[in-house]
Design an enzyme around this catalytic site. Structure first.
Site, PDB file in Angstrom:
ATOM      1  N   CYS A  81       0.870  -1.172   0.000  1.00 53.65           N
ATOM      2  CA  CYS A  81       0.000   0.000   0.000  1.00 53.65           C
ATOM      3  C   CYS A  81       0.909   1.225   0.000  1.00 53.65           C
ATOM      4  CB  CYS A  81      -0.908  -0.018   1.223  1.00 53.65           C
ATOM      5  SG  CYS A  81      -2.045   1.364   1.194  1.00 53.65           S
ATOM      6  N   GLY A  82       0.832   2.005  -1.073  1.00 58.12           N
ATOM      7  CA  GLY A  82       1.735   3.146  -1.219  1.00 58.12           C
ATOM      8  C   GLY A  82       1.397   4.268  -0.259  1.00 58.12           C
ATOM      9  N   CYS A 124      -3.394   6.844  -5.081  1.00 57.33           N
ATOM     10  CA  CYS A 124      -3.068   5.421  -4.921  1.00 57.33           C
ATOM     11  C   CYS A 124      -1.612   5.144  -5.311  1.00 57.33           C
ATOM     12  CB  CYS A 124      -4.008   4.530  -5.729  1.00 57.33           C
ATOM     13  SG  CYS A 124      -3.835   2.786  -5.296  1.00 57.33           S
TER      14      CYS A 124
HETATM   15  O1  PYC Z   1      -1.857   3.758  -2.004  1.00 58.39           O
HETATM   16  O2  PYC Z   1      -1.285   1.793  -2.790  1.00 58.39           O
HETATM   17  C1  PYC Z   1      -2.092   2.553  -2.270  1.00 58.39           C
HETATM   18  C2  PYC Z   1      -3.418   2.030  -1.901  1.00 58.39           C
HETATM   19  C3  PYC Z   1      -3.906   0.771  -2.120  1.00 58.39           C
HETATM   20  C4  PYC Z   1      -5.197   0.744  -1.604  1.00 58.39           C
HETATM   21  C5  PYC Z   1      -5.466   1.986  -1.074  1.00 58.39           C
HETATM   22  N1  PYC Z   1      -4.367   2.750  -1.270  1.00 58.39           N
END
Ligand code: PYC
Length: 319
Positions: free
Chosen positions: A98-99, A242
Site C-alpha cells: 500500500c503506497g 493510490c
Molecule cells: O496507495 O497503494 C495505495 C493504496 C492501495 C489501496 C489503497 N491505497
C-alpha cells in the site's frame, strides 16, 4: 466483564487514511497452533489472517472504522537491513502493498520518534520498500518492482463503448482504463463505484488476481498530468492517487515510451490531491521499473482501542 486495549495511530496521505497498530498488536513471531517461528512477512500475514483477523476487523470495520480505512500492523522485519515489517489490510482482507499506507506508516514512525530523517527499508509481503524521510513530512518511497502484464485488452460492457484495459502490477494488481469520455470522472463517487465494479467483475473473468480498477482522465489542475479514480477491493475508492496504482500507471507509461526515466509524473486524485512519481528501469527488456512516489502524510489521531468483552461489536461488524 473483561477489557483489553491496544494503541493505534491514524494518519492520512493525500486524504487517504491509514490506521497503524503500534502497541499491543498480535504476536506474529510464532504460529500459535504449531509453535513454528514465522520469518517472512507473507508467513506472518497468513498467521494474522488465520488466527488474529479480529484485529483487522476491530480497527477497520464499523463501528470504529469505515470502508475507506486501510490498516497497518508493524511486525518484525524479514531482512536484517529493514527497520520494520508491515502488514496492510482493509475492510475485506489483506493488501500486498500500500503506497499511501507506507507513507503514512513512515510519518507515524517519525511521530513516535522511532524514525529520524534519512533512508529506511520496510519489508512488505510483496518485497522491500525504501523510504526517504527528509526533515519534514514530505516522504518518498521507492516501491517494489512494477510491470505491465497485458496491453489494451478490449472489454465489452452493456451500454458502454468498448473499453481497453491494461493489466499491471504495482504492489497490487490493477486494471487501468482511459475514460473514453473525459466527463466520466465528473460523475458522483457512487456512479464511479458502480462503473468500476462492473469493470472489475468483467476483467476478473480473464484476470482473477486483479482487485483494483483505475480510471484515468484529464487533470483538473493543468500542472498535473492526469486524474484518476481508483476502486479498492471492498468497494471503497481511494481518496489519494493510490501509490500502488500510480506505480502500475508508471509501468505502462514506461513501456509505452510515454515517460522517460526520472521525469516527474503528477498524478491527481479524484479529490484533487497529488502524488509526484517517477521511475528508473530495473530491466528494460522485461519492462520492470522501480517507481518512486512522493507525498505528504499527517498524523491526525493517537488513540487506545478498547475491546470490551460485553460489546458484541468490539471486534467490528462482520462484512
Ligand atoms: O496507495 O497503494 C495505495 C493504496 C492501495 C489501496 C489503497 N491505497
Amino acid at each position: 466483564m473483561g477489557r483489553f486495549e491496544f494503541r493505534v495511530i491514524d494518519s492520512h496521505t493525500a486524504g487517504e487514511p491509514t490506521r497503524t497498530i503500534v502497541e499491543g498488536g498480535p504476536d506474529l513471531s510464532h504460529d500459535p497452533s504449531t509453535g513454528k517461528p514465522l520469518v517472512t512477512i507473507a508467513e506472518k500475514l497468513q498467521c494474522m489472517r488465520s488466527h488474529f483477523d479480529g484485529y483487522r476487523r476491530a480497527i477497520v470495520n464499523e463501528p470504529r472504522g469505515s470502508d475507506v480505512m486501510v490498516g497497518a500492523l508493524l511486525v518484525q522485519a524479514e531482512h536484517s537491513d529493514a527497520h520494520d515489517g508491515v502488514i496492510f489490510f482493509n475492510n475485506v482482507g489483506y493488501l500486498g502493498m500500500c503506497g499511501h499506507g507506507t507513507i503514512g506508516v513512515v510519518e507515524t514512525l517519525r511521530y513516535l520518534g522511532r524514525l529520524h530523517p534519512g533512508v529506511c527499508i520496510l519489508d512488505t509481503c510483496v518485497g522491500s520498500v525504501t523510504a526517504e524521510l527528509p526533515d519534514s513530512n514530505r516522504i518518498t518511497i521507492e516501491n517494489v518492482a512494477s510491470y505491465r502484464d497485458a496491453t489494451q485488452v478490449p472489454m465489452e460492457l452493456p451500454g458502454l463503448p468498448i473499453l481497453y484495459a491494461d493489466i499491471a502490477f504495482g504492489g497490487n494488481w490493477f486494471c487501468l482504463v482511459d475514460c473514453p469520455d473525459p466527463s466520466w470522472l465528473d460523475r458522483s463517487p457512487g456512479d464511479l463505484i458502480s462503473l468500476t465494479q462492473s469493470i472489475l467483475a468483467k476483467v476478473q473473468e480473464a484476470f482473477p488476481r486483479v482487485d483494483h480498477v483505475e480510471l484515468f482522465g484529464p487533470p483538473r489542475d493543468a500542472s498535473n498530468h492526469s486524474r484518476s479514480f481508483v476502486l479498492c477491493p471492498g468497494g471503497a475508492y481511494d481518496r489519494s492517487p493510490c501509490g500502488t496504482g500510480t506505480s502500475a500507471k508508471l509501468a505502462c507509461l514506461a513501456v509505452d515510451g510515454k515517460l522517460p526515466p526520472s521525469q516527474v509524473w503528477r498524478q491527481e486524485s479524484i479529490i484533487g490531491s497529488v502524488f509526484e512519481a517517477s521511475y528508473h528501469w530495473i530491466d528494460q527488456r522485461t519492462g520492470r521499473i522501480a517507481p518512486r512516489i512522493t507525498a505528504r502524510a499527517f498524523v491526525n489521531a493517537d488513540c487506545r482501542i478498547v475491546i470490551d468483552s460485553d460489546d458484541p461489536f468490539a471486534w467490528g461488524i462482520p462484512q
